[in-house]
Design a protein around this motif. Sequence first.
Motif, mmCIF file in Angstrom:
data_model
loop_
_atom_site.group_PDB
_atom_site.id
_atom_site.type_symbol
_atom_site.label_atom_id
_atom_site.label_comp_id
_atom_site.label_asym_id
_atom_site.label_seq_id
_atom_site.Cartn_x
_atom_site.Cartn_y
_atom_site.Cartn_z
ATOM 1 N N GLY A 119 21.122 64.512 116.391
ATOM 2 C CA GLY A 119 22.354 65.175 115.972
ATOM 3 C C GLY A 119 22.248 65.741 114.564
ATOM 4 N N LEU A 120 21.670 64.975 113.654
ATOM 5 C CA LEU A 120 21.500 65.457 112.278
ATOM 6 C C LEU A 120 20.588 66.683 112.236
ATOM 7 C CD1 LEU A 120 21.054 62.037 110.440
ATOM 8 C CD2 LEU A 120 23.018 63.571 110.278
ATOM 9 N N ILE A 121 19.517 66.642 113.011
ATOM 10 C CA ILE A 121 18.597 67.785 113.058
ATOM 11 C C ILE A 121 19.315 69.002 113.638
ATOM 12 C CG2 ILE A 121 16.503 68.689 114.143
ATOM 13 C CD1 ILE A 121 15.345 65.798 113.895
ATOM 14 N N ALA A 122 20.103 68.776 114.690
ATOM 15 C CA ALA A 122 20.851 69.889 115.296
ATOM 16 C C ALA A 122 21.823 70.506 114.295
ATOM 17 C CB ALA A 122 21.583 69.408 116.553
ATOM 18 N N VAL A 123 22.486 69.685 113.497
ATOM 19 C CA VAL A 123 23.387 70.215 112.460
ATOM 20 C C VAL A 123 22.591 71.071 111.479
ATOM 21 C CG1 VAL A 123 24.794 69.596 110.444
ATOM 22 C CG2 VAL A 123 25.177 68.443 112.623
ATOM 23 N N ASP A 124 21.459 70.567 111.038
ATOM 24 C CA ASP A 124 20.629 71.333 110.099
ATOM 25 C C ASP A 124 20.162 72.653 110.705
ATOM 26 O OD1 ASP A 124 20.941 69.371 108.227
ATOM 27 O OD2 ASP A 124 18.891 68.622 108.319
ATOM 28 N N ARG A 125 20.014 72.688 112.010
ATOM 29 C CA ARG A 125 19.589 73.910 112.691
ATOM 30 C C ARG A 125 20.785 74.807 113.056
ATOM 31 N NH1 ARG A 125 14.168 73.912 112.370
ATOM 32 N NH2 ARG A 125 13.010 72.273 113.445
ATOM 33 N N GLY A 126 22.007 74.316 112.799
ATOM 34 C CA GLY A 126 23.204 75.102 113.104
ATOM 35 C C GLY A 126 23.637 75.035 114.552
ATOM 36 N N ASP A 127 23.095 74.080 115.299
ATOM 37 C CA ASP A 127 23.442 73.920 116.720
ATOM 38 C C ASP A 127 24.478 72.804 116.850
ATOM 39 O OD1 ASP A 127 23.617 73.735 119.454
ATOM 40 O OD2 ASP A 127 21.441 73.594 119.790
ATOM 41 N N TYR A 128 25.728 73.135 116.536
ATOM 42 C CA TYR A 128 26.780 72.127 116.490
ATOM 43 C C TYR A 128 27.152 71.555 117.850
ATOM 44 C CZ TYR A 128 26.879 74.279 111.921
ATOM 45 O OH TYR A 128 26.506 74.785 110.706
ATOM 46 N N PRO A 129 27.142 72.336 118.934
ATOM 47 C CA PRO A 129 27.398 71.730 120.250
ATOM 48 C C PRO A 129 26.351 70.663 120.610
ATOM 49 C CG PRO A 129 27.707 74.105 120.368
ATOM 50 C CD PRO A 129 27.094 73.806 119.022
ATOM 51 N N ALA A 130 25.081 70.929 120.307
ATOM 52 C CA ALA A 130 24.036 69.943 120.590
ATOM 53 C C ALA A 130 24.238 68.706 119.721
ATOM 54 C CB ALA A 130 22.655 70.539 120.349
ATOM 55 N N ALA A 131 24.606 68.896 118.460
ATOM 56 C CA ALA A 131 24.844 67.763 117.567
ATOM 57 C C ALA A 131 25.954 66.874 118.125
ATOM 58 C CB ALA A 131 25.214 68.261 116.176
#
Length: 201
Positions: A119-131
Amino acid sequence: MTFNPLKHLRLVLIMLFLAGCATQMPPEKSADVTAVPTQLTPAEAKSYRDALRSVESGDARKAINSLKKLSQAHSGQAGIWLNLAIAYYHGGDLDEAETALARAQGLNSRIPEAHNLAGLIAVDRGDYPAAEKHYQTALKLNKNFADAFYNLALLYDIFHQDVKRAIDAYQGYLKLLDQEDKTTAAWVEELKLTLKRRGEG
């Protein structure tokens, strides 16, 4: 009141208990990380503990070197791969963090901390639904995972600007703490006032 939630992102190192040189996940984290517990020599156990301390103290690069060696020697140990992923994440190397995380999840997809990190990595990548999906999965696997509640709250608060859901997640986090988090509790009260001002509270 000034509160910068991004300074408070929560990430937990997976501490493997070393009893008789055997590594096993603590039961409340995840049971049976590997089918057969991996044996660490006393020197490896010391290296592992030192690596975890290095990550906690902010020296991710030092930890990465030790954890890489351990992951090569004990490639079937999900906890070692996960801590390597955490060290890479703290070192700012998202690609390597994702690679090590994939190895950990390939060995055990039911580790809540792995989903929290994803989830943290997804946030850093801008993928909020995945996070959001990863944090929710972490909470399905461990309903008492305070850090996943906190990270989900940040996601709702900052990126979705969904105050109601943020409050619920922050409150989930606050209920699980052994010690009071006055800063977050005060922030929740500010959010409640925001809802009242909007006529939603």
